[in-house]
Write a protein that holds these residues in place. Structure first.
Motif, PDB file in Angstrom:
ATOM      1  N   GLY A 197     -10.519  24.384   9.779  1.00 28.10           N
ATOM      2  CA  GLY A 197     -11.909  24.752   9.528  1.00 28.10           C
ATOM      3  C   GLY A 197     -12.501  25.717  10.525  1.00 28.10           C
ATOM      4  N   THR A 198     -11.679  26.386  11.315  1.00 31.88           N
ATOM      5  CA  THR A 198     -12.193  27.304  12.331  1.00 31.88           C
ATOM      6  C   THR A 198     -12.266  28.746  11.841  1.00 31.88           C
ATOM      7  OG1 THR A 198      -9.989  27.684  13.269  1.00 31.88           O
ATOM      8  CG2 THR A 198     -11.281  25.873  14.192  1.00 31.88           C
ATOM      9  N   LEU A 199     -11.716  29.043  10.660  1.00 26.03           N
ATOM     10  CA  LEU A 199     -11.719  30.412  10.137  1.00 26.03           C
ATOM     11  C   LEU A 199     -12.508  30.543   8.844  1.00 26.03           C
ATOM     12  CD1 LEU A 199      -7.972  31.405  10.723  1.00 26.03           C
ATOM     13  CD2 LEU A 199      -9.940  31.873  12.191  1.00 26.03           C
ATOM     14  N   GLY A 200     -12.906  29.441   8.259  1.00 25.90           N
ATOM     15  CA  GLY A 200     -13.629  29.476   6.996  1.00 25.90           C
ATOM     16  C   GLY A 200     -13.596  28.109   6.352  1.00 25.90           C
ATOM     17  N   VAL A 201     -14.184  28.010   5.157  1.00 23.94           N
ATOM     18  CA  VAL A 201     -14.265  26.738   4.445  1.00 23.94           C
ATOM     19  C   VAL A 201     -13.442  26.842   3.163  1.00 23.94           C
ATOM     20  CG1 VAL A 201     -15.783  25.060   3.328  1.00 23.94           C
ATOM     21  CG2 VAL A 201     -16.562  26.292   5.368  1.00 23.94           C
ATOM     22  N   ALA A 431       0.575  33.794  22.835  1.00 20.39           N
ATOM     23  CA  ALA A 431       0.329  33.304  21.478  1.00 20.39           C
ATOM     24  C   ALA A 431      -1.075  32.728  21.340  1.00 20.39           C
ATOM     25  CB  ALA A 431       1.375  32.253  21.114  1.00 20.39           C
ATOM     26  N   VAL A 432      -1.531  32.004  22.368  1.00 23.35           N
ATOM     27  CA  VAL A 432      -2.877  31.436  22.311  1.00 23.35           C
ATOM     28  C   VAL A 432      -3.931  32.547  22.318  1.00 23.35           C
ATOM     29  CG1 VAL A 432      -4.566  30.024  23.545  1.00 23.35           C
ATOM     30  CG2 VAL A 432      -2.214  29.224  23.298  1.00 23.35           C
ATOM     31  N   GLU A 433      -3.693  33.596  23.094  1.00 27.88           N
ATOM     32  CA  GLU A 433      -4.637  34.720  23.092  1.00 27.88           C
ATOM     33  C   GLU A 433      -4.660  35.419  21.738  1.00 27.88           C
ATOM     34  OE1 GLU A 433      -6.898  35.390  25.383  1.00 27.88           O
ATOM     35  OE2 GLU A 433      -6.141  33.573  26.348  1.00 27.88           O
ATOM     36  N   MET A 434      -3.523  35.464  21.043  1.00 30.03           N
ATOM     37  CA  MET A 434      -3.519  36.036  19.693  1.00 30.03           C
ATOM     38  C   MET A 434      -4.323  35.158  18.742  1.00 30.03           C
ATOM     39  SD  MET A 434      -0.352  37.204  17.250  1.00 30.03           S
ATOM     40  CE  MET A 434       0.000  38.646  18.267  1.00 30.03           C
ATOM     41  N   MET A 435      -4.200  33.834  18.880  1.00 33.50           N
ATOM     42  CA  MET A 435      -5.024  32.933  18.068  1.00 33.50           C
ATOM     43  C   MET A 435      -6.507  33.204  18.308  1.00 33.50           C
ATOM     44  SD  MET A 435      -3.046  29.277  18.458  1.00 33.50           S
ATOM     45  CE  MET A 435      -1.249  29.180  18.426  1.00 33.50           C
ATOM     46  N   LYS A 436      -6.879  33.390  19.559  1.00 32.52           N
ATOM     47  CA  LYS A 436      -8.279  33.669  19.886  1.00 32.52           C
ATOM     48  C   LYS A 436      -8.732  35.000  19.292  1.00 32.52           C
ATOM     49  CE  LYS A 436      -8.788  30.978  24.137  1.00 32.52           C
ATOM     50  NZ  LYS A 436      -9.205  31.010  25.556  1.00 32.52           N
ATOM     51  N   ALA A 437      -7.836  35.988  19.304  1.00 29.62           N
ATOM     52  CA  ALA A 437      -8.182  37.294  18.730  1.00 29.62           C
ATOM     53  C   ALA A 437      -8.401  37.187  17.225  1.00 29.62           C
ATOM     54  CB  ALA A 437      -7.081  38.300  19.050  1.00 29.62           C
ATOM     55  N   LEU A 438      -7.565  36.406  16.536  1.00 25.51           N
ATOM     56  CA  LEU A 438      -7.747  36.184  15.102  1.00 25.51           C
ATOM     57  C   LEU A 438      -9.087  35.510  14.829  1.00 25.51           C
ATOM     58  CD1 LEU A 438      -4.162  34.982  14.115  1.00 25.51           C
ATOM     59  CD2 LEU A 438      -5.321  36.997  13.198  1.00 25.51           C
ATOM     60  N   ALA A 440     -11.791  35.530  16.685  1.00 26.38           N
ATOM     61  CA  ALA A 440     -12.893  36.456  16.971  1.00 26.38           C
ATOM     62  C   ALA A 440     -13.055  37.490  15.864  1.00 26.38           C
ATOM     63  CB  ALA A 440     -12.662  37.139  18.313  1.00 26.38           C
ATOM     64  N   ALA A 441     -11.935  37.936  15.274  1.00 26.11           N
ATOM     65  CA  ALA A 441     -12.005  38.947  14.212  1.00 26.11           C
ATOM     66  C   ALA A 441     -12.603  38.375  12.929  1.00 26.11           C
ATOM     67  CB  ALA A 441     -10.613  39.502  13.946  1.00 26.11           C
ATOM     68  N   VAL A 442     -12.222  37.150  12.589  1.00 23.50           N
ATOM     69  CA  VAL A 442     -12.676  36.538  11.342  1.00 23.50           C
ATOM     70  C   VAL A 442     -14.067  35.928  11.496  1.00 23.50           C
ATOM     71  CG1 VAL A 442     -12.166  34.732   9.643  1.00 23.50           C
ATOM     72  CG2 VAL A 442     -10.305  36.097  10.599  1.00 23.50           C
ATOM     73  N   ASP A 443     -14.357  35.391  12.672  1.00 25.81           N
ATOM     74  CA  ASP A 443     -15.599  34.654  12.916  1.00 25.81           C
ATOM     75  C   ASP A 443     -16.255  35.194  14.191  1.00 25.81           C
ATOM     76  OD1 ASP A 443     -17.602  32.727  12.983  1.00 25.81           O
ATOM     77  OD2 ASP A 443     -16.288  31.132  13.751  1.00 25.81           O
ATOM     78  N   PRO A 444     -16.806  36.420  14.150  1.00 29.52           N
ATOM     79  CA  PRO A 444     -17.285  37.064  15.387  1.00 29.52           C
ATOM     80  C   PRO A 444     -18.404  36.303  16.091  1.00 29.52           C
ATOM     81  CG  PRO A 444     -17.969  38.299  13.429  1.00 29.52           C
ATOM     82  CD  PRO A 444     -16.961  37.294  12.970  1.00 29.52           C
ATOM     83  N   GLN A 455     -11.068  28.987  20.174  1.00 27.84           N
ATOM     84  CA  GLN A 455     -12.144  29.171  21.147  1.00 27.84           C
ATOM     85  C   GLN A 455     -11.902  28.402  22.437  1.00 27.84           C
ATOM     86  OE1 GLN A 455     -15.631  28.098  18.827  1.00 27.84           O
ATOM     87  NE2 GLN A 455     -16.150  30.245  18.560  1.00 27.84           N
ATOM     88  N   ALA A 456     -10.862  27.630  22.466  1.00 24.51           N
ATOM     89  CA  ALA A 456     -10.535  26.838  23.656  1.00 24.51           C
ATOM     90  C   ALA A 456      -9.036  26.674  23.735  1.00 24.51           C
ATOM     91  CB  ALA A 456     -11.235  25.471  23.611  1.00 24.51           C
ATOM     92  N   GLY A 457      -8.554  26.240  24.873  1.00 22.12           N
ATOM     93  CA  GLY A 457      -7.126  26.005  25.041  1.00 22.12           C
ATOM     94  C   GLY A 457      -6.475  27.073  25.871  1.00 22.12           C
TER      95      GLY A 457
END
Length: 457
Positions: A197-201, A431-438, A440-444, A455-457
């Protein structure tokens, strides 16, 4: 959440938005040990348009949104740690289409697995993913759930074909087509399956169906030693037997199941098994497994052949979380959820049991051992600091041992709040920084289930 945002949502949603304290409290927690956090409001979505309007307004006003399904998650996924809106999807519970000839179904996100299987009963098909709880399919997709049948039928990753998702800005996307395969574009379905649920519903799920087997037979087998039980699992899989379920309970878990469900099993390490197929094929499979178990000290290979006995057996297995109260009334289960390569399973489980035997807290081990996944449950009272600290110490040992065995610290429950601190250890910083970048791009604006993945980790 400011008054302007509340009024804007009320104007669009009417009584589908609630500020009722009891409803807010209900949406403040899940089945995890994590502390509750009240949302400022609860929205009961009844259509995809309700989700679109909610996300558009929340994005405009910077209001956090935490999707909520059946509330059965184990790691704090649905806890609104920063308040805002808890978006309840349970009213979106329509089965939109069943394509029996293509072995798939299209459902709204609030449909539960038991609801779908009841609907499918007359067409000879089933949805096999069984995490125990009667979870919603949207929630199961979001956490990439699995369960007792994953050894044969796979997890939600293998059984979700396509999704409809509302993005944080209120746009609707479809992530796939109703076909067995496609080579077009990024695999967005897999991106949202497990995104928690962190990128959409997720509003709609297309799932894979399977034929109901001609014969289903369940069995239980107790063992003199834990090593014998787990070694039987490894040998069964190495023999290529397509067992449908193979579940492990240590003697402490058996004791709890007996007290809670009245099973009357021997207080020994025990395997619960299930076989699917034709009558002849099921008989051949079961006899082979019986012989393997006997070589490892297995005894009393007892059958549960009628549906009522099978249901009772698997209900007892699924209710092991509740049976903890029979061992220690008032306790909370500090859950773990590791998965290791199957060849390392005996070593991993025996080491976890040795840790427990050397501790002052009570614990039990159960597992979907057919795919290397097991759970150590530490039965503690979190308000007692010494007990919480000991559970944390034992879990840390378990997780590090799992990493050393090239395993994962979450085989099926997901990350939620509880396991964010382990992400970098498993995946590495890049890999975690790539997750954060995704994210941020989808949910600015960071409104989707904030404080969790991306957003954490």
């Amino acid at each position: 959440m400011n008054e302007t945002a509340i009024k804007a949502l009320q104007q669009v949603l009417g009584d589908r938005l609630s500020l009722n304290p009891a409803l807010r409290e209900h949406h403040s927690h899940d089945m995890s040990r994590q502390p509750a956090h009240l949302p400022d409001a609860v929205v009961f979505a009844e259509s995809e348009e309700d989700v679109v309007q909610t996300l558009k307004l929340c994005h405009e006003h910077g209001v956090p949104v935490t999707p909520f399904g059946a509330g059965s998650s184990m790691e704090g996924h649905t806890i609104p740690v920063r308040g805002g809106v808890s978006l309840d999807m349970t009213r979106m519970n329509r089965i939109l289409a069943v394509h029996a000839e293509d072995f798939d179904a299209v459902v709204e996100a609030g449909v539960t697995r038991k609801q779908l299987n009841a609907h499918l009963r007359d067409v000879g098909l089933m949805f096999p993913v069984d995490p125990g709880a009667d979870a919603s399919l949207g929630g199961m997709a979001s956490t990439r759930a699995s369960g007792t049948t994953a050894v044969r039928y796979g997890t939600m990753r293998e059984n979700v074909i396509a999704l409809r998702v509302v993005t944080p800005t209120g746009e609707v996307i479809t992530t796939g087509r109703r076909v067995k395969k496609s080579s077009t574009g990024y695999d967005l379905t897999k991106l949202f399956v497990g995104a928690e649920g962190t990128l959409g519903v997720i509003t709609q799920v297309t799932v894979r169906l399977h034929p109901v087997p001609e014969v289903i037979a369940s069995a239980i087998c107790s063992f003199a030693t834990m090593a014998g039980a787990v070694q039987s699992v490894v040998e069964t899989l190495q023999s290529g037997i397509p067992v449908a379920r193979i579940e492990f309970l240590d003697e402490v878990a058996v004791d709890a199941a007996n007290a809670h469900s009245g099973l009357g099993l021997k207080r020994q390490p025990t395997l619960f098994l299930e076989f699917h197929g034709s009558a002849r094929w099921v008989q051949e499979q079961s006899e082979t497994v019986r012989a393997l178990a006997a070589e490892n000290g297995g005894e009393d290979f007892d059958w549960a052949t009628n549906p009522e006995d099978r249901t009772r057996l698997w209900t007892a297995r699924h209710e092991t979380l509740y049976s903890n109260q029979s061992l220690r009334p008032g306790c909370k289960t500090f859950t773990t959820d590791v998965c290791v390569p199957v060849s390392r399973l005996p070593e991993a489980i025996l080491a976890a049991r040795a840790d427990l035997d050397g501790s002052f807290i009570i614990g039990k081990i159960i597992g979907h051992v057919g795919d290397g996944n097991f759970h150590v449950g530490y039965l503690i009272k979190p308000e007692i600091p010494e007990e919480l600290a000991e559970a944390e110490r034992l879990a840390e040992r378990l997780y590090q041992r799992t990493m050393d065995m090239e395993g994962t610290f979450s085989g099926e429950h997901g990350i939620g709040i509880s396991k964010l601190k382990y992400l970098r250890r498993e995946h590495g910083a890049a890999a975690v920084e790539m997750m954060k970048a995704l994210k941020a791009a989808v949910d600015p604006k960071g409104i989707m289930n904030p404080g969790k993945l991306g957003q954490a980790g």
